[in-house]
Design a protein around this motif. Structure first.
Motif, short mmCIF file in Angstrom:
data_model
loop_
_atom_site.label_atom_id
_atom_site.label_comp_id
_atom_site.label_asym_id
_atom_site.label_seq_id
_atom_site.Cartn_x
_atom_site.Cartn_y
_atom_site.Cartn_z
N ASN A 198 -8.62 4.29 3.61
CA ASN A 198 -10.33 5.28 4.11
C ASN A 198 -11.05 4.83 3.05
OD1 ASN A 198 -8.89 6.85 6.23
ND2 ASN A 198 -7.66 8.06 5.11
N LEU A 236 -5.21 2.58 -6.71
CA LEU A 236 -6.03 4.15 -6.34
C LEU A 236 -7.22 3.95 -7.86
CD1 LEU A 236 -3.16 6.42 -5.42
CD2 LEU A 236 -5.22 5.45 -4.26
N VAL A 289 -3.86 11.08 -0.46
CA VAL A 289 -5.10 9.83 -0.57
C VAL A 289 -3.80 8.97 -1.00
CG1 VAL A 289 -6.88 10.84 -0.88
CG2 VAL A 289 -5.93 8.94 -2.48
N GLN A 290 -3.95 7.30 -0.39
CA GLN A 290 -3.07 6.20 0.01
C GLN A 290 -3.68 5.73 -0.41
OE1 GLN A 290 -1.10 5.88 3.41
NE2 GLN A 290 0.50 3.91 2.38
N GLU A 291 -2.84 4.34 -1.09
CA GLU A 291 -4.18 3.09 -1.62
C GLU A 291 -4.10 2.09 -0.26
OE1 GLU A 291 -2.37 0.16 -3.95
OE2 GLU A 291 -0.59 0.54 -3.30
N ASN A 297 0.77 -1.31 -0.46
CA ASN A 297 -0.08 0.20 0.01
C ASN A 297 0.40 1.36 0.37
OD1 ASN A 297 -2.34 -1.44 0.32
ND2 ASN A 297 -2.89 -1.88 2.47
N ASP A 299 -10.04 2.12 -9.00
CA ASP A 299 -11.82 1.17 -9.49
C ASP A 299 -10.93 -0.32 -10.32
OD1 ASP A 299 -13.30 2.57 -6.99
OD2 ASP A 299 -13.76 3.68 -8.60
N ASN A 356 -5.88 13.70 -4.72
CA ASN A 356 -8.11 14.18 -4.91
C ASN A 356 -7.67 15.40 -4.62
OD1 ASN A 356 -10.75 13.72 -4.89
ND2 ASN A 356 -10.99 12.60 -3.25
N TYR A 369 -9.85 3.76 -0.15
CA TYR A 369 -10.00 3.95 -1.62
C TYR A 369 -9.14 2.23 -1.87
CZ TYR A 369 -9.59 9.37 -1.28
OH TYR A 369 -10.57 9.96 -1.47
#
Length: 464
Positions: A438, A444, A433-435, A372, A446, A378, A440
């Protein structure tokens, strides 16, 4: 040849057969001629009276302690030399081609050591009339000394930089089964990997223990091998300066890949129906090209109040324009999978008409880091109120000179701080943001879902 036991196993020598081959390479080669500008014997003693730029014009060595006035005779007195700068400038080789060309005073050719061994082996086993098996193994191994490598600038002739053992291994196993005269199945497994390490030999002069040059760095734990910090002289324009740097070392790169394929085929009077499955499981482990041992830029910069006007003079007195270093020796563990399956039919509708149709389904998840470590921005989470603040360009009223202004405190600093982040201001991770955290997803991105790829073919002979 065949593998057999007389009178007991494979006596006809047609059930078990092997094949092996080996190749040995010992390459003799010379790398391309390198031309560099090294510090001269006079410059190592502080004497820059004979120093010229690429155009042949004399350079002026300025004394920062005298407001930028020239040193008398362009000579830096010994009491102004920096002890670390003296060790560093004498680490470079002495010129060996002076007076030939203004763009260099030193040349060398590096003779690498290159050894390669290749091995291939195969085993075929006719188990029975309905079962056939083969196994193939390939091994390539390379070993050699080189002057540089991935993420490394070391072409200055000090010593070999890398002691590299690269290689590849691949293995394949195949099992074919004739279930009935009209039904067959073929299974194939493949596994391969390569590796590209990059590390110095124990006697390399790029290591602190052998060079004696220990320039200070910010993050010692990011340099587990003990390299010297890199040195760049980008202000010596058009003269091939002896830049040295090492990014992401010791370097590690390995790519294991496993493939599974199974295909079944059924023959009907007018149809040949096939269906199959393919699965791939792969990992890419690779060190990031970040300056883990650190790099000093001794580049001439008129905005630097401590600048002397020539890169080698900056090194001698301990002045540098900037320093960069990664806080950690980071390594990615990038995992990716492929899943595909298909069904197809070859239909002989008429003696003059054949249809070939089918559909393939593919599920290709996005690459992600197993630990991760992947991050992104974002824009919706960015908060302007938390933005970091920068030192601004301004005139210091106390000196009347260009300076860096801190709008938070009203303080003035040297002009070299202009544009830099003011420590403690704002959030450095604003909007990041981090994979895997939260909510995600891994990587990162979908999941793309299953993709459908239909196919259709027609073969027709109108005249029959």
């Amino acid at each position: 040849g065949p593998l057999y036991i007389p009178g007991k196993f494979n006596t006809n020598k047609d059930k078990l057969v092997y094949y092996v081959t080996g190749e040995i390479y010992r390459t003799v080669a010379v790398e391309s001629l390198q031309s560099r500008t090294m510090p001269t014997s006079l410059q190592r003693k502080g004497d820059f009276s004979q120093t010229r730029n690429a155009s042949g014009q004399p350079v002026t060595i300025k004394d920062p302690a005298a407001g930028g006035a020239p040193f008398p005779g362009n000579i830096i007195p010994e009491n102004r030399w920096d002890p670390l700068g003296v060790k560093a400038i004498n680490w470079f080789p002495l010129p060996n081609r002076e007076g030939i060309n203004p763009t260099f005073n030193y040349q060398y050719e590096f003779k690498p050591k290159q050894e390669r061994n290749d091995f291939t082996g195969r085993l075929d086993y006719n188990i029975s009339d309905k079962w056939k098996f083969f196994f193939r193994f390939i091994r390539n191994k390379n070993h050699g000394y080189g002057s540089g490598g991935l993420g490394v600038g070391a072409n200055i002739g000090v010593s070999p930089f890398i002691n590299q053992e690269t290689g590849q291994i691949s293995a394949t196993a195949n099992l074919t089964t004739i279930i009935t005269p009209t039904l067959t199945n073929e299974f194939n497994y493949g596994n391969s990997r390569n590796w590209l390490p990059n590390k110095p030999p124990d006697d390399s002069k790029y290591l602190i223990k052998n060079s004696g040059v220990k320039l200070p760095i910010l993050y010692p734990n990011a340099d587990p091998v003990g390299f010297m910090a890199g040195m760049r002289f980008d202000g010596i324009v058009n003269m091939n300066p002896p830049n040295w740097y090492a990014n992401g070392v010791p370097y590690d790169n390995e790519n294991p890949v496993a493939n599974y394929t199974d295909t079944i085929a059924k023959v009907f009077p007018k149809h040949i129906v096939k269906a199959g499955l393919f699965i791939e499981d792969a990992l890419k482990r690779q060190t990031a090209y970040a300056p883990s041992p650190g790099t000093y830029y001794f580049t001439t910069d008129a905005a630097n109040p401590l600048d002397t006007g020539w890169d080698f003079a900056n090194l001698l007195v301990g002045t540098f324009q900037s320093f960069e270093q990664a806080s950690v020796l980071s390594k990615g563990f990038y995992r990716y999978y492929n899943y595909e399956w298909f069904v197809q039919d070859n239909w002989r509708v008429l003696p003059s008409l054949t249809l070939d149709y089918g559909v393939r389904f593919s599920y290709l998840p996005h690459t992600f880091d197993e630990k991760n470590q992947m991050a992104g921005i974002n824009p919706g989470l960015y908060n302007a109120a938390k933005a970091v603040k920068l030192y601004q360009k301004a005139i210091d009223p106390a000196t009347g000179k260009v300076a860096a202004y801190n709008p938070l405190t009203g303080q003035y600093l040297a002009s070299t701080f202009i544009g830099a982040i003011i420590p403690g201001s704002g959030d450095m991770n604003n909007g990041l943001v981090q994979e895997g955290k939260n909510g995600y997803p891994k990587g990162l991105i979908d999941s793309p879902g299953v993709k459908v790829a239909p196919r259709f073919g027609l073969a027709w002979t109108p005249a029959g």
